[in-house]
Design a protein around this motif. Structure first.
Motif: not given
Length: 195
Positions: A3-18, A45-46, A69-80
């Motif tokens: 689920t963590r990876t799916l959340c990162l992918a969902a945030l890849l293109r735009r910030e979003s709420s849970g 997400l937590t 509202v959450f957005n992906l950090t650069e570290a998150g993009r690398t982790h994805l």
């Protein structure tokens, strides 16, 4: 994918709420890959926020609680990307329809054929919907996956149409308990008889 990876992918293109992440994961194309629930998204997400892979910001709403509202950090993009580089696990295919077909020797022939006809109609509906939105899939990788999915549905439909007669010919009407007992008695009496 977890689920963590799916959340990162969902945030890849735009910030979003849970809630928006959950909605995105429940719609095409994500819904074709994995199932997720609210019960797994918010803990994911937590953890992602605690690890610095996403950032959350409270947005005020009129007459409602603040929306985070959450957005992906650069570290998150690398982790994805790192997660996507790992070999994928085996596919797990689940189907109530196939289970019913597998157990179809317990069902009346007409019921089995009706199941197949309903499945064909359902596949035709999916194929029509895919054809209506085909021109909206413009990314090369997205188009490849779209075409692969389309071929799965089209091939299943063709197989069912071309092989429906096998179920019609091979499926027996289920025996009543009395018929089954009579058959058992007959086999018990003839088992030791020389022919």
């Amino acid at each position: 994918m977890d689920t963590r990876t799916l959340c990162l992918a969902a945030l890849l293109r735009r910030e979003s709420s849970g809630y928006e992440i959950k909605k995105r994961l429940d719609e095409p194309p994500f819904c074709h890959f994995q199932d997720t629930g609210f019960g797994s998204i918010y803990p994911a997400l937590t953890r992602l926020a605690n690890e610095g892979l996403i950032e959350g910001e409270a947005h005020q709403q009129e007459k409602r609680p603040d929306k985070k509202v959450f957005n992906l950090t650069e570290a998150g993009r690398t982790h994805l990307i790192d997660a996507l580089m790992q070999p994928p696990g085996p596919d797990r295919f689940r189907s109530d329809f196939l289970f019913c077909l597998f157990m179809s020797d317990l069902l009346p022939r007409q019921h089995v054929l009706r199941l197949v006809d309903q499945r064909i109609a359902s596949l035709e509906q999916v194929i029509r919907e895919m054809e209506e939105c085909a021109d909206k899939v413009t990314r090369r990788a997205g188009r490849f996956v779209f075409d692969l999915g389309y071929s799965f549905y089209a091939n299943e439909r063709a197989f069912l149409i071309n092989n429906r007669h096998r179920l019609e010919e091979e499926t027996e009407e289920p025996r009543t308990e009395a018929e089954e007992a009579e058959r058992h008695d007959y086999h018990s009496h003839t088992a030791g008889s020389p022919l």
